[in-house]
Design a protein around this motif. Structure first.
Motif, PDB file in Angstrom:
ATOM      1  N   MET A 158      39.173  41.048  39.985  1.00  0.00           N
ATOM      2  CA  MET A 158      38.298  40.796  41.114  1.00  0.00           C
ATOM      3  C   MET A 158      38.862  39.673  41.961  1.00  0.00           C
ATOM      4  O   MET A 158      39.511  38.779  41.485  1.00  0.00           O
ATOM      5  CB  MET A 158      36.922  40.376  40.609  1.00  0.00           C
ATOM      6  N   GLN A 180      38.465  39.237  32.795  1.00  0.00           N
ATOM      7  CA  GLN A 180      37.968  40.022  33.930  1.00  0.00           C
ATOM      8  C   GLN A 180      36.946  41.028  33.437  1.00  0.00           C
ATOM      9  O   GLN A 180      37.146  41.647  32.391  1.00  0.00           O
ATOM     10  CB  GLN A 180      39.126  40.756  34.619  1.00  0.00           C
ATOM     11  N   ASP A 233      35.554  47.880  34.161  1.00  0.00           N
ATOM     12  CA  ASP A 233      35.003  48.842  35.136  1.00  0.00           C
ATOM     13  C   ASP A 233      33.574  49.230  34.762  1.00  0.00           C
ATOM     14  O   ASP A 233      32.762  49.517  35.632  1.00  0.00           O
ATOM     15  CB  ASP A 233      35.877  50.111  35.189  1.00  0.00           C
ATOM     16  N   THR A 259      31.767  46.488  36.563  1.00  0.00           N
ATOM     17  CA  THR A 259      31.949  46.321  38.016  1.00  0.00           C
ATOM     18  C   THR A 259      31.799  47.624  38.796  1.00  0.00           C
ATOM     19  O   THR A 259      31.544  47.595  39.992  1.00  0.00           O
ATOM     20  CB  THR A 259      33.343  45.737  38.334  1.00  0.00           C
ATOM     21  N   LYS A 260      31.989  48.764  38.116  1.00  0.00           N
ATOM     22  CA  LYS A 260      31.957  50.023  38.883  1.00  0.00           C
ATOM     23  C   LYS A 260      30.918  50.970  38.327  1.00  0.00           C
ATOM     24  O   LYS A 260      31.133  52.177  38.231  1.00  0.00           O
ATOM     25  CB  LYS A 260      33.351  50.691  38.835  1.00  0.00           C
ATOM     26  N   LEU A 292      26.503  44.824  39.935  1.00  0.00           N
ATOM     27  CA  LEU A 292      27.228  43.880  39.082  1.00  0.00           C
ATOM     28  C   LEU A 292      26.280  42.933  38.345  1.00  0.00           C
ATOM     29  O   LEU A 292      26.387  42.743  37.136  1.00  0.00           O
ATOM     30  CB  LEU A 292      28.220  43.088  39.954  1.00  0.00           C
ATOM     31  N   THR A 310      32.326  40.067  45.094  1.00  0.00           N
ATOM     32  CA  THR A 310      32.935  41.390  45.191  1.00  0.00           C
ATOM     33  C   THR A 310      33.625  41.558  46.543  1.00  0.00           C
ATOM     34  O   THR A 310      34.265  42.558  46.798  1.00  0.00           O
ATOM     35  CB  THR A 310      31.871  42.486  44.993  1.00  0.00           C
TER      36      THR A 310
END
Length: 540
Positions: free
Chosen positions: A1, A411, A414, A417-418, A424, A448
């Motif tokens: 990110m 980090q 996914d 974050t996705k 999020l 983001t």
């Protein structure tokens, strides 16, 4: 990110955090000796700094639940974070969560009940009458000096390394009273003025930095974009603009510290009248949301920012800018919000004040209650959050599930974050503890959009560090009684008049009368108490 340069600074920041946490881990071994072993062999609690702890005891914790998490679980213990914390510490915890919006009432009932849990996470500075010193005197919470010394090697090491933090966590008489939420250096500024950059570009206007430029921009938003509330903001007990506009006049809508280091009450400063006159003029011309006092929750603000009724506000970095960009871009790919400077009167001046918090966040820090029979275990359990491994769980969650380490940098995956269904913040709330007593990590970012990274830099360019009054100074028990007696009436009268002045319901000529009335209500006594408390804090 985040972009490449961010990753670089993240990795440096993280290596600093990890270096200090490995020091903590090293020191925890030194501090485990026979002298620290529990007196009674019957309680199988392990030595300080070693996890999982071997115990049959269950702890009880009263704490607010993250509102994002409440959408998935009714109790923190059911969440992936809660289960993992139990697994890693070896301690079973029963959590009680006050209903959202009712924590103050439920906290007061709890304190009155004589049936206290082992730990309570709350703001002991502002929410307990008389503050932490009184709470200790009332035996509602315990002084933690010996308990930290013997059972919390991770926090102890941190306090030895960071004298500034050490000063923040004590009362004037030197008593530690909480396990703190510690913000990382890049987590101190998270709110500020923001504007629709796509509108500015379309109208061929630059980013406003002065009061006059703001006026030009807001007029253009009203006349050329049809914005019905060109500037809006949330209203929670006051117009939540963090002294934007007001600060241009070298004052604040609250107590602040002037250039001479003296505590002042901004709302009676002569120059506060100029700030009110400005807001009143803008309100009369339809540049400020005419219903600003009704924006009491984030939904009202969301609706205005998302419906093109408003083009500017003072709002949160992730809970505002990040969320609005995500939603806005779906409807309109051009939608863009950028953080802009706190406005000044003269071009190129540095803003007098803005939002800037302190590394210690008293609002979500945990105290051990006088009702506990498990003080040592409670302290060992809380100290886990300040260890290297514990800090990773609190900040990032479960390795391989909610985060991975990439070139030494944690980090989010996914999965977090996705996610198709949840944003999020909602995902992160299940695997981490967004707020609470732990060591924050500067590599953790909810940003983001690159606009968010830029906004923090822009909002940091103020003299807030000199002028914001710390929230954790500790008035004496007597002083606190005096404050409690005077402050409520003063604050509600100030706010009632603020709204009337801005909305034009009271003539601005009444400012002196209003100011005198606040003096009659005892503001000078309150200011002196804060000054004395600040002086004592500075001498700690």
């Amino acid at each position: 990110m985040g972009n490449h340069s961010n990753k670089k600074s993240f990795s440096i920041a993280l290596s600093i955090v990890l270096a200090s946490t490995s020091l903590l881990a090293a020191c925890s071994k030194e501090n485990t000796g026979a002298k620290d072993a529990p007196k009674s062999p019957a309680a199988p609690v392990s030595e300080a700094g070693k996890y999982p702890i071997s115990t049959q005891e269950t702890l009880t914790s009263w704490e607010q639940m993250d509102t994002n998490l409440a959408a998935f679980f009714t109790n923190l213990s059911e969440s992936p974070f809660g289960k993992q914390l139990e697994k890693e510490t070896g301690v079973k915890v029963k959590y009680t969560h006050p209903a959202d919006g009712q924590s103050k009432e439920q906290f007061n009932l709890l304190i009155a009940s004589n049936n206290l849990p082992d730990v309570i996470e709350y703001n002991w500075n502002t929410s307990y009458p008389g503050g932490p010193e009184k709470a200790i005197a009332d035996k509602v919470i315990l002084p933690l000096n010996d308990l930290i010394d013997k059972n919390a090697p991770n926090l102890k090491k941190l306090l030895q390394q960071d004298k500034e933090l050490d000063k923040m966590l004590k009362t004037d008489s030197g008593k530690y009273y909480v396990f703190p939420m510690i913000r990382p250096d890049n987590g101190l500024v998270f709110r500020g003025p923001m504007i629709r950059k796509d509108w500015l570009d379309e109208l061929k206007l630059g980013v406003p930095t002065t009061i006059d430029e703001w006026y030009t921009v807001l007029k253009a938003f009203k006349e050329q974009k049809g914005a019905t509330a060109p500037f809006t903001a949330q209203y929670s007990n006051e117009l939540n603009i963090q002294d934007a506009f007001i600060g241009a006049y070298k004052t604040a809508n609250r107590f602040y510290i002037d250039d001479q280091g003296k505590v002042k009450y901004g709302p009676i400063d002569p120059q506060f009248k100029d700030a009110l006159a400005l807001l009143r003029k803008w309100y009369a011309e339809g540049l400020i949301d005419k219903d600003f006092a009704l924006n009491t929750d984030s939904k009202a603000l969301d609706n205005k920012m998302m419906s093109d009724s408003s083009g500017a506000t003072v709002g949160l970095l992730s809970g505002g800018m990040g969320r609005w960009m995500e939603t806005g871009k779906k409807k309109n790919p051009q939608f863009q919000l950028v953080g802009i400077p706190y406005p000044t009167l003269k071009k190129g001046e540095r803003a007098f004040i803005g939002q800037r918090d302190f590394k210690y966040n008293p609002a979500v820090s945990k105290a051990v209650t006088g009702g506990t029979k498990n003080a040592e275990l409670a302290v060992k359990w809380m100290d886990y959050a300040f260890s290297e491994k514990g800090s990773m769980l609190f900040n990032f969650g479960i390795e391989g599930e909610s985060y991975t380490i990439n070139n030494g940098i944690p980090q989010f995956t996914d999965k977090i974050t996705k996610n198709e269904k949840f944003n999020l913040q909602q995902m992160v709330s299940q695997y981490t503890k967004p707020n609470g007593p732990f060591l924050g990590n500067s590599a953790k970012s909810f940003n983001t959009f690159k606009e968010q990274d830029e906004a923090v830099k822009v909002w940091s360019e103020t003299d807030a560090v000199k002028h914001v009054l710390p929230l954790f100074i500790t008035p004496t028990v007597e002083e606190s009684k005096e404050i409690a007696k005077l402050n409520t009436a003063i604050t509600s009268y100030k706010e009632e008049m603020f709204v009337k002045f801005v909305m034009g319901k009271e003539p601005i000529e009444k400012f002196d009368e209003y100011s005198n009335r606040i003096k009659e209500m005892g503001i000078d006594k309150v200011t002196k108490i804060y000054q004395d408390a600040l002086d004592r804090y500075n001498k700690r």
